[in-house]
Design a protein around this motif. Structure first.
Motif, short mmCIF file in Angstrom:
data_model
loop_
_atom_site.label_atom_id
_atom_site.label_comp_id
_atom_site.label_asym_id
_atom_site.label_seq_id
_atom_site.Cartn_x
_atom_site.Cartn_y
_atom_site.Cartn_z
N PHE A 49 9.06 6.18 11.11
CA PHE A 49 8.53 7.48 10.72
C PHE A 49 9.63 8.49 11.01
CE2 PHE A 49 5.94 11.36 11.54
CZ PHE A 49 5.45 11.50 10.25
N SER A 50 10.14 9.15 9.98
CA SER A 50 11.26 10.07 10.10
C SER A 50 10.74 11.50 10.02
CB SER A 50 12.27 9.80 8.98
OG SER A 50 13.30 10.73 9.03
N SER A 55 9.21 18.25 8.08
CA SER A 55 9.02 17.41 6.92
C SER A 55 9.00 15.98 7.43
CB SER A 55 10.17 17.62 5.94
OG SER A 55 10.08 16.70 4.89
N GLY A 56 8.17 15.14 6.86
CA GLY A 56 8.09 13.76 7.34
C GLY A 56 8.03 12.76 6.21
N GLN A 57 8.41 11.54 6.54
CA GLN A 57 8.29 10.45 5.58
C GLN A 57 8.34 9.14 6.33
OE1 GLN A 57 11.43 10.66 2.75
NE2 GLN A 57 12.93 9.73 4.08
N VAL A 58 7.73 8.13 5.73
CA VAL A 58 7.78 6.78 6.28
C VAL A 58 8.90 6.05 5.54
CG1 VAL A 58 6.55 4.62 6.60
CG2 VAL A 58 5.34 6.80 6.86
N VAL A 59 9.87 5.55 6.30
CA VAL A 59 11.00 4.82 5.74
C VAL A 59 10.71 3.34 5.95
CG1 VAL A 59 13.49 4.45 5.86
CG2 VAL A 59 12.53 6.71 6.33
N ARG A 60 10.71 2.58 4.84
CA ARG A 60 10.39 1.15 4.91
C ARG A 60 11.61 0.31 4.51
NH1 ARG A 60 5.76 3.25 2.08
NH2 ARG A 60 4.00 3.35 3.50
N SER A 79 2.63 23.07 18.38
CA SER A 79 2.13 22.79 17.04
C SER A 79 1.59 21.38 17.01
CB SER A 79 3.26 22.91 16.01
OG SER A 79 3.88 24.16 16.08
N SER A 80 0.56 21.17 16.19
CA SER A 80 -0.05 19.85 16.07
C SER A 80 -0.34 19.58 14.59
CB SER A 80 -1.34 19.82 16.88
OG SER A 80 -1.97 18.58 16.73
N PHE A 81 0.07 18.38 14.12
CA PHE A 81 -0.10 18.00 12.72
C PHE A 81 -0.58 16.56 12.65
CE2 PHE A 81 3.52 20.84 13.23
CZ PHE A 81 3.14 21.91 12.45
N VAL A 82 -1.19 16.18 11.54
CA VAL A 82 -1.66 14.81 11.35
C VAL A 82 -1.09 14.28 10.04
CG1 VAL A 82 -3.68 13.32 11.05
CG2 VAL A 82 -3.77 15.24 12.65
N TRP A 83 -0.45 13.11 10.12
CA TRP A 83 0.12 12.42 8.96
C TRP A 83 -0.79 11.24 8.64
CZ3 TRP A 83 4.36 12.89 5.77
CH2 TRP A 83 4.72 11.77 5.03
N LYS A 84 -1.19 11.13 7.37
CA LYS A 84 -2.02 10.01 6.94
C LYS A 84 -1.53 9.54 5.58
CE LYS A 84 -6.71 8.43 6.32
NZ LYS A 84 -8.12 8.76 6.41
N GLY A 85 -1.25 8.25 5.48
CA GLY A 85 -0.77 7.70 4.22
C GLY A 85 0.65 8.12 3.96
N GLU A 86 0.83 8.94 2.94
CA GLU A 86 2.16 9.41 2.56
C GLU A 86 2.30 10.93 2.62
OE1 GLU A 86 4.90 7.56 1.81
OE2 GLU A 86 3.72 5.80 2.34
#
Length: 159
Positions: free
Chosen positions: A57-58, A44-49, A136-143
């Motif tokens: 990026f967490s 699970s991922g999220q951008v912490v600002r 494993s490979s994933f791409v995060w874009k935006g949120e």
């Protein structure tokens, strides 16, 4: 005068017995290796600002294998324009890693900047004594994670 010898004193029979034992041993090892599972971590991922510092990026990582993973290493690499040069790679080693989200590992990667159009590629390599190595490979874009094809288990956004 002929001398009768026991069966184990005949060289050809002994060579056959030794080669048969080696073949059976190799087949058994191959069978054992085929029984080891391949574990793909969930994430699970999220951008912490934060207000006064640069964003992070967490990533929260866990697995859902039926048992504990033992003596392993998980390596996470991020690539993209937003990620800081000195913080692209993190490694987490473990002796025992229990399953499920309550035993998750959280990694934070500092970002130089972040906008909604920048992509972060996340690559995870997991090796453990009681599982096959997995990638494993994933791409995060935006949120959120993009709908591009990825190898492994689909990730979730947010926490």
């Amino acid at each position: 005068m002929t001398q009768e010898r026991a069966w184990y004193q005949d060289g050809f029979i002994m060579i056959f017995v030794v080669l048969s034992m080696i073949y059976i041993g190799c087949m058994y090892l191959e069978y054992q290796w085929s029984q080891i599972p391949r574990i793909y971590p969930r994430l699970s991922g999220q951008v912490v600002r934060p207000m006064l510092s640069m964003p992070d990026f967490s990533l929260e990582l866990w697995h859902q294998h039926a048992g504990n993973l033992r003596n392993g290493v998980m390596s996470v690499t991020l690539s993209g324009e937003s990620i800081a040069e000195n913080a692209r790679h993190q490694t987490h080693s473990f002796e025992v890693w229990p399953p499920n989200r309550e035993n998750s590992i959280t990694l934070k990667f500092p970002l130089q900047r972040f906008d909604q159009e920048s992509e972060l590629k996340v690559e995870i390599t997991l090796t453990a004594a009681n599982s096959h190595p997995s990638y494993s490979s994933f791409v995060w874009k935006g949120e959120d994670w993009t709908e591009e094809t990825f190898y492994g288990v689909p990730p979730t956004a947010g926490q």
